[in-house]
Design an enzyme around this catalytic site. Structure first.
Site, mmCIF file in Angstrom:
data_model
loop_
_atom_site.group_PDB
_atom_site.id
_atom_site.type_symbol
_atom_site.label_atom_id
_atom_site.label_comp_id
_atom_site.label_asym_id
_atom_site.label_seq_id
_atom_site.Cartn_x
_atom_site.Cartn_y
_atom_site.Cartn_z
ATOM 1 N N TYR A 179 0.842 -1.196 0.000
ATOM 2 C CA TYR A 179 0.000 0.000 0.000
ATOM 3 C C TYR A 179 0.880 1.249 0.000
ATOM 4 O O TYR A 179 2.049 1.213 0.400
ATOM 5 C CB TYR A 179 -0.923 -0.029 1.220
ATOM 6 C CG TYR A 179 -1.852 1.158 1.316
ATOM 7 C CD1 TYR A 179 -2.862 1.345 0.377
ATOM 8 C CD2 TYR A 179 -1.714 2.093 2.328
ATOM 9 C CE1 TYR A 179 -3.706 2.442 0.459
ATOM 10 C CE2 TYR A 179 -2.561 3.187 2.420
ATOM 11 C CZ TYR A 179 -3.553 3.354 1.474
ATOM 12 O OH TYR A 179 -4.389 4.443 1.553
ATOM 13 N N THR A 181 1.487 3.804 1.713
ATOM 14 C CA THR A 181 2.201 4.344 2.869
ATOM 15 C C THR A 181 3.153 3.347 3.523
ATOM 16 O O THR A 181 3.752 3.652 4.562
ATOM 17 C CB THR A 181 1.205 4.830 3.928
ATOM 18 O OG1 THR A 181 0.391 3.733 4.350
ATOM 19 C CG2 THR A 181 0.331 5.945 3.387
ATOM 20 N N LYS A 182 3.308 2.160 2.938
ATOM 21 C CA LYS A 182 4.197 1.162 3.527
ATOM 22 C C LYS A 182 5.665 1.550 3.324
ATOM 23 O O LYS A 182 5.986 2.496 2.608
ATOM 24 C CB LYS A 182 3.931 -0.214 2.922
ATOM 25 C CG LYS A 182 2.513 -0.718 3.072
ATOM 26 C CD LYS A 182 2.101 -0.882 4.527
ATOM 27 C CE LYS A 182 0.727 -1.527 4.629
ATOM 28 N NZ LYS A 182 0.196 -1.553 5.978
ATOM 29 N N ASN A 183 6.556 0.776 3.937
ATOM 30 C CA ASN A 183 7.995 1.076 3.834
ATOM 31 C C ASN A 183 8.494 0.991 2.402
ATOM 32 O O ASN A 183 9.497 1.617 2.051
ATOM 33 C CB ASN A 183 8.795 0.136 4.724
ATOM 34 C CG ASN A 183 8.619 0.471 6.191
ATOM 35 O OD1 ASN A 183 7.646 1.120 6.585
ATOM 36 N ND2 ASN A 183 9.563 0.051 7.013
ATOM 37 N N MET A 184 7.856 0.197 1.584
ATOM 38 C CA MET A 184 7.990 0.245 0.132
ATOM 39 C C MET A 184 6.606 0.000 -0.433
ATOM 40 O O MET A 184 5.767 -0.629 0.206
ATOM 41 C CB MET A 184 8.987 -0.778 -0.403
ATOM 42 C CG MET A 184 8.636 -2.220 -0.137
ATOM 43 S SD MET A 184 9.648 -3.391 -1.079
ATOM 44 C CE MET A 184 8.976 -3.183 -2.744
#
Length: 364
Positions: A179, A181-184
């Site tokens: 998604y 906003t995830k870290n990637m």
């Protein structure tokens, strides 16, 4: 405003997206295959099945592990609702174990109490919450003793490590989210990992209508496929993930040092032999102070969030299913106290210092 999240999109992502557009093969194709192989290798798994989002990744992982109607699946109530909803998608029943107050992750002691009591527990879904690995030694010991299938919900934990081994490679299957906003990220997207060739084959059928060959459909499947467009973004993002993790860890360490003398909050812990990748930097604060504190942060230009303010079994739909309050007191207390601060790699040194100054100024 210093935002709680800020996706990084650079020239590499744009270049690969343009390649896909120029190819006119926008749905699944070679970019998806490359992304699957690259992310599986990075995570220490043999196989990766790219799919539409973290929720589909969890559902696919559960089905790959043979979870079916009537089964019981133990999980944590302190997570995003997709964790337990995916169990319901299979017709199975979520059974909730409490968390460790210090880590926010599922408690092995609470889990074992349930395993001793409940019959027909098919699987356990652990969540590496906020980017911190669960206590894998304790959980794997229980897996060996009670013979359940283990699914890792690693949707917030790309690159997190337990004793130098990456999450996503411990269980029978693992799910990741990409998604925005995830870290990637890939905008929307997910991947299901496994080390089992048969499970991999079945998972590929699950996400592609149950297809076995071009026009033969041998199992019930879904349209959970990832596109080349999304995979192209993922390829570029994965190349930068380690540098972004390093920045998140650096930012978190600065916060921990700056806040260690503040009596009104509790900073996150990082157990020995783990690599916390800080999808969220989550503090705990007195429930009576939380709303006031968050408004103060926002008034001073610092974004913040609550993940999560309600345990899963207290959600309205779960109440309709018969779940009652009080099942997991540690999780219920965490839901009253958790506040997340910006920790993402787009923060400048000035941003980090601003967050520190604002937080430290709260009680002055």
């Amino acid at each position: 405003m210093i935002n709680i999240a800020a996706p990084v999109i650079g020239q590499k992502e744009r270049k690969l997206i343009n390649e896909v557009l120029d190819s006119r093969i926008l749905a699944a194709g070679k970019y998806v295959t490359q992304f699957e192989q690259s992310f599986a290798k990075y995570s220490g798994a043999k196989f990766g099945i790219a799919n539409a989002n973290g929720t589909t990744s969890l559902h696919t992982a559960l089905l790959m592990c043979g979870v079916k109607a009537g089964d019981k699946v133990v999980t944590t109530p302190f997570s995003f609702i997709a964790t337990s909803n995916s169990i319901l998608f299979c017709g199975a029943k979520p059974v909730f174990a409490d968390i460790e107050p210090e880590t926010f992750n599922i408690s092995a002691d609470s889990l074992e109490k349930i395993l001793k009591k409940e019959k027909n527990v098919k699987a356990v879904v652990i969540v590496h919450l906020y980017g911190l690995p669960c206590d894998m030694d304790a959980i794997l010991k229980l897996k060996k003793k009670y013979k359940f299938k283990l699914i890792e919900d690693a949707c917030q934990a790309h690159g997190a490590q337990y004793k130098n081994k990456k999450v996503g490679s411990f269980g029978d299957a693992a799910a990741f989210s990409f998604y925005a906003t995830k870290n990637m990220m890939t905008g929307e997207g997910g991947i299901t990992l496994t080390n089992d060739a048969k499970a991999d084959k079945y998972g590929r059928q699950i996400i592609n209508h149950g297809r076995d060959g071009h026009s033969t459909f041998t199992v019930l499947g879904y349209n959970y496929r990832l596109t080349n467009l999304a995979a192209a973004i993922g390829i570029a993002q994965l190349e930068q993930l380690e540098s972004w993790i390093a920045k998140r860890i650096s930012n978190a360490n600065k916060y921990n040092e700056a806040f260690k003398d503040l009596a009104f909050l509790q900073t996150p812990i990082v157990p020995l032999k783990t690599r916390h990748v800080f999808h969220q930097y989550t503090i705990r604060i007195n429930p009576a102070e939380r709303e006031k504190f968050m408004q103060y942060l926002k008034d001073n230009g610092v974004g913040c969030g609550i993940y999560y303010d309600c345990v899963l079994y207290k959600q309205p739909y779960y109440k309709q299913l018969g779940y009652k309050s009080g099942l997991c007191p540690n999780a219920e207390q965490a839901a009253k106290e958790a506040v997340s601060l910006p920790v993402h790699p787009s923060l400048s040194a000035a941003d980090v210092q601003r967050v520190i100054d604002v937080v430290r100024g709260y009680k002055k």
